[in-house]
Write a protein that holds these residues in place. Structure first.
Motif, PDB file in Angstrom:
ATOM      1  N   ARG A 233      -1.155   6.181  14.504  1.00 60.19           N
ATOM      2  CA  ARG A 233      -0.075   4.902  14.526  1.00 60.19           C
ATOM      3  C   ARG A 233      -0.119   4.377  13.258  1.00 60.19           C
ATOM      4  O   ARG A 233       0.615   3.795  12.568  1.00 60.19           O
ATOM      5  CB  ARG A 233       0.121   4.337  15.618  1.00 60.19           C
ATOM      6  CG  ARG A 233       0.605   4.917  16.905  1.00 60.19           C
ATOM      7  CD  ARG A 233       1.058   4.194  17.978  1.00 60.19           C
ATOM      8  NE  ARG A 233       0.107   3.621  18.633  1.00 60.19           N
ATOM      9  CZ  ARG A 233      -0.032   2.538  19.590  1.00 60.19           C
ATOM     10  NH1 ARG A 233       1.390   2.438  19.983  1.00 60.19           N
ATOM     11  NH2 ARG A 233      -0.881   2.237  20.366  1.00 60.19           N
ATOM     12  N   GLY A 234      -1.557   3.803  12.923  1.00 59.66           N
ATOM     13  CA  GLY A 234      -1.660   3.009  11.661  1.00 59.66           C
ATOM     14  C   GLY A 234      -1.120   3.508  10.417  1.00 59.66           C
ATOM     15  O   GLY A 234      -0.614   3.005   9.514  1.00 59.66           O
ATOM     16  N   MET A 235      -1.428   4.846  10.328  1.00 61.57           N
ATOM     17  CA  MET A 235      -1.116   5.342   8.945  1.00 61.57           C
ATOM     18  C   MET A 235       0.444   5.874   8.757  1.00 61.57           C
ATOM     19  O   MET A 235       0.722   6.078   7.808  1.00 61.57           O
ATOM     20  CB  MET A 235      -1.863   6.924   8.942  1.00 61.57           C
ATOM     21  CG  MET A 235      -3.484   6.778   8.812  1.00 61.57           C
ATOM     22  SD  MET A 235      -3.988   5.555   7.315  1.00 61.57           S
ATOM     23  CE  MET A 235      -3.401   6.444   5.938  1.00 61.57           C
ATOM     24  N   VAL A 236       1.118   5.682   9.889  1.00 64.70           N
ATOM     25  CA  VAL A 236       2.632   5.811   9.673  1.00 64.70           C
ATOM     26  C   VAL A 236       3.125   4.942   8.463  1.00 64.70           C
ATOM     27  O   VAL A 236       4.057   5.025   8.048  1.00 64.70           O
ATOM     28  CB  VAL A 236       3.374   5.411  11.085  1.00 64.70           C
ATOM     29  CG1 VAL A 236       4.926   5.491  10.674  1.00 64.70           C
ATOM     30  CG2 VAL A 236       2.765   6.566  11.881  1.00 64.70           C
ATOM     31  N   PHE A 237       2.459   3.593   8.221  1.00 65.28           N
ATOM     32  CA  PHE A 237       2.911   2.931   7.296  1.00 65.28           C
ATOM     33  C   PHE A 237       3.007   3.410   5.771  1.00 65.28           C
ATOM     34  O   PHE A 237       3.848   3.132   4.989  1.00 65.28           O
ATOM     35  CB  PHE A 237       2.035   1.480   7.031  1.00 65.28           C
ATOM     36  CG  PHE A 237       0.908   1.740   6.432  1.00 65.28           C
ATOM     37  CD1 PHE A 237       0.805   1.785   4.891  1.00 65.28           C
ATOM     38  CD2 PHE A 237      -0.458   1.955   7.077  1.00 65.28           C
ATOM     39  CE1 PHE A 237      -0.691   1.962   4.267  1.00 65.28           C
ATOM     40  CE2 PHE A 237      -1.554   2.083   6.503  1.00 65.28           C
ATOM     41  CZ  PHE A 237      -1.740   2.223   5.170  1.00 65.28           C
ATOM     42  N   THR A 238       2.316   4.546   5.628  1.00 63.57           N
ATOM     43  CA  THR A 238       2.415   5.204   4.422  1.00 63.57           C
ATOM     44  C   THR A 238       3.820   5.781   4.257  1.00 63.57           C
ATOM     45  O   THR A 238       4.057   5.872   2.784  1.00 63.57           O
ATOM     46  CB  THR A 238       1.483   6.576   4.298  1.00 63.57           C
ATOM     47  OG1 THR A 238       1.607   7.373   5.257  1.00 63.57           O
ATOM     48  CG2 THR A 238      -0.029   5.886   4.459  1.00 63.57           C
ATOM     49  N   TYR A 239       4.654   6.011   5.105  1.00 60.82           N
ATOM     50  CA  TYR A 239       6.000   6.408   4.893  1.00 60.82           C
ATOM     51  C   TYR A 239       6.977   5.129   4.419  1.00 60.82           C
ATOM     52  O   TYR A 239       7.963   5.492   4.087  1.00 60.82           O
ATOM     53  CB  TYR A 239       6.548   7.151   6.237  1.00 60.82           C
ATOM     54  CG  TYR A 239       5.786   8.299   6.799  1.00 60.82           C
ATOM     55  CD1 TYR A 239       5.556   9.350   5.798  1.00 60.82           C
ATOM     56  CD2 TYR A 239       5.360   8.435   8.055  1.00 60.82           C
ATOM     57  CE1 TYR A 239       4.754  10.478   6.120  1.00 60.82           C
ATOM     58  CE2 TYR A 239       4.695   9.486   8.440  1.00 60.82           C
ATOM     59  CZ  TYR A 239       4.553  10.433   7.381  1.00 60.82           C
ATOM     60  OH  TYR A 239       3.940  11.744   7.801  1.00 60.82           O
ATOM     61  N   VAL A 240       6.505   4.139   4.619  1.00 60.12           N
ATOM     62  CA  VAL A 240       7.386   2.819   4.415  1.00 60.12           C
ATOM     63  C   VAL A 240       6.779   2.440   2.601  1.00 60.12           C
ATOM     64  O   VAL A 240       7.869   1.854   1.858  1.00 60.12           O
ATOM     65  CB  VAL A 240       6.867   1.786   5.316  1.00 60.12           C
ATOM     66  CG1 VAL A 240       7.774   0.450   5.003  1.00 60.12           C
ATOM     67  CG2 VAL A 240       7.177   2.032   6.784  1.00 60.12           C
ATOM     68  N   ASN A 241       5.672   2.676   2.209  1.00 63.51           N
ATOM     69  CA  ASN A 241       5.487   2.335   0.973  1.00 63.51           C
ATOM     70  C   ASN A 241       6.429   2.347  -0.243  1.00 63.51           C
ATOM     71  O   ASN A 241       6.773   1.856  -1.040  1.00 63.51           O
ATOM     72  CB  ASN A 241       3.919   2.778   0.653  1.00 63.51           C
ATOM     73  CG  ASN A 241       2.705   2.311   1.579  1.00 63.51           C
ATOM     74  OD1 ASN A 241       1.746   2.893   1.730  1.00 63.51           O
ATOM     75  ND2 ASN A 241       3.168   1.123   2.093  1.00 63.51           N
ATOM     76  N   PRO A 242       6.767   3.888  -0.141  1.00 60.83           N
ATOM     77  CA  PRO A 242       7.663   4.204  -1.092  1.00 60.83           C
ATOM     78  C   PRO A 242       8.952   3.436  -1.231  1.00 60.83           C
ATOM     79  O   PRO A 242       9.410   3.175  -2.102  1.00 60.83           O
ATOM     80  CB  PRO A 242       7.978   5.827  -0.926  1.00 60.83           C
ATOM     81  CG  PRO A 242       6.833   6.282  -0.094  1.00 60.83           C
ATOM     82  CD  PRO A 242       6.467   5.170   0.330  1.00 60.83           C
ATOM     83  N   ALA A 243       9.524   3.008  -0.047  1.00 64.55           N
ATOM     84  CA  ALA A 243      10.750   2.339   0.033  1.00 64.55           C
ATOM     85  C   ALA A 243      10.573   1.031  -0.583  1.00 64.55           C
ATOM     86  O   ALA A 243      11.245   0.320  -1.072  1.00 64.55           O
ATOM     87  CB  ALA A 243      10.990   2.051   1.569  1.00 64.55           C
ATOM     88  N   VAL A 244       9.313   0.384  -0.273  1.00 68.41           N
ATOM     89  CA  VAL A 244       8.699  -0.890  -0.960  1.00 68.41           C
ATOM     90  C   VAL A 244       8.816  -0.838  -2.117  1.00 68.41           C
ATOM     91  O   VAL A 244       9.021  -1.628  -3.128  1.00 68.41           O
ATOM     92  CB  VAL A 244       7.552  -1.539  -0.273  1.00 68.41           C
ATOM     93  CG1 VAL A 244       7.069  -2.807  -0.759  1.00 68.41           C
ATOM     94  CG2 VAL A 244       7.795  -1.816   1.319  1.00 68.41           C
ATOM     95  N   ALA A 245       8.149   0.375  -2.825  1.00 67.81           N
ATOM     96  CA  ALA A 245       7.964   0.527  -4.255  1.00 67.81           C
ATOM     97  C   ALA A 245       9.021   0.673  -5.031  1.00 67.81           C
ATOM     98  O   ALA A 245       9.588  -0.006  -6.067  1.00 67.81           O
ATOM     99  CB  ALA A 245       7.252   1.887  -4.450  1.00 67.81           C
TER     100      ALA A 245
END
Length: 314
Positions: free
Chosen positions: A237-249
């Protein structure tokens, strides 16, 4: 997920989503080796004392060969290639290309002996994600941009290989030690090139702030928060944040650097992220019995790699 878990999740989504913006700012005035050295050296100043205080240095000595290989494909090559590529690419485009890491990871795992079968859904995810990369990169495949895109895709391959090394060769090495000593190795190697390309004049405050933020916030603090997130919610569950990083970028590039938010970027974002989710989806056993609750399974899984990886950008 607990309230604390959500807070850590949101923080990681930002901490590993803004390095692309900071790198773009830094390479305006300082060399690529200087960017990598500043980031790794500042990270070492924070993480290495924590690792030394934790002990278990004998484990680091026993695993120095795979640790060196991990450092090469996670930091030494990728952080330099990424910084060089952002001399010619926007930060948002770079962040979106790196989002293809999960897709590349699935392909490499399959090629190197992963016995898990890829069903129609995951194959569809691979094709959709690759189509997204094509939509994003296609119009720029000419001149210097083509070279820069190739650099970023090499970074993505490195970010995909690093977790495989971590899970197969470095399982006994604590994540804190892996991060601290990898950064120390990289800082040592980049010391010479950084000195050789030291700027003749002091960079302005904007560039210095970007370098400090890269090292202290996006590296040292990010790894510490990452470890806490994994302890709180577990690795999967913790690694799901990697899908949000591109949106932040993408958002950071548009808001702070005035980078364009075109229909192509939006379409490629949807395709790459959607493809990544589908390609990395796990099949649930159809007939597997549901085990009774067991306190022994409630503990979070140990972190085997702080990337993301890719992560990213790390």
């Amino acid at each position: 997920m607990s309230r604390r878990g959500w807070m850590l999740f949101a923080l990681m989504s930002v901490l590993w989503g803004i390095p692309y913006l900071l790198i773009k700012v830094a390479v305006e005035s300082v060399s690529v080796p200087m960017v990598v050295f500043a980031r790794t050296a500042l990270g070492v100043l924070v993480l290495l004392p924590l690792a030394l205080r934790a002990g278990r240095l004998d484990v680091v000595r026993r695993h120095w060969r795979p640790l060196l290989l991990f450092t090469a494909v996670e930091i030494l090559g990728p952080w330099a290639l990424l910084s060089d590529a952002e001399n010619r690419l926007t930060s948002s485009m770079t962040g979106l290309l790196i989002a293809a890491v999960p897709i590349i990871g699935v392909v490499l795992a399959r090629l190197t002996g992963d016995a898990e079968r890829l069903g129609p859904l995951r194959w569809a995810g691979l094709l959709v994600g690759l189509a997204g990369v094509g939509v994003l990169a296609g119009p720029h495949l000419g001149g210097g941009s083509a070279w820069a895109i190739g650099e970023v895709m090499l970074v993505a391959v490195g970010y995909a290989i690093a977790p495989m090394i971590a899970t197969r060769r470095l399982q006994d090495l604590p994540s804190l030690h892996m991060a601290a000593f990898s950064l120390a190795i990289a800082a040592l190697i980049y010391t010479g090139p950084a000195i050789a390309t030291w700027p003749s004049a002091m960079p302005d405050g904007r560039v210095l702030a970007a370098l400090v933020a890269l090292g202290l916030v996006c590296t040292a603090l990010a790894f510490i928060v990452f470890f806490e997130l994994i302890r709180e919610v577990g690795t999967s569950r913790g690694m799901v944040f990697t899908y949000v990083n591109p949106a932040v970028a993408v958002a950071a590039g548009v808001v702070f650097l005035g980078e364009p938010l075109s229909g192509t970027i939006i379409a490629s974002f949807v395709l790459i992220l959607g493809g990544s989710v589908l390609a990395t989806a796990r099949r649930s056993p159809a007939a597997a019995p549901v085990p009774p609750p067991d306190d022994s399974t409630a503990a979070p899984e140990p972190a085997t790699k702080p990337t993301p990886e890719p992560a990213p950008e790390r």
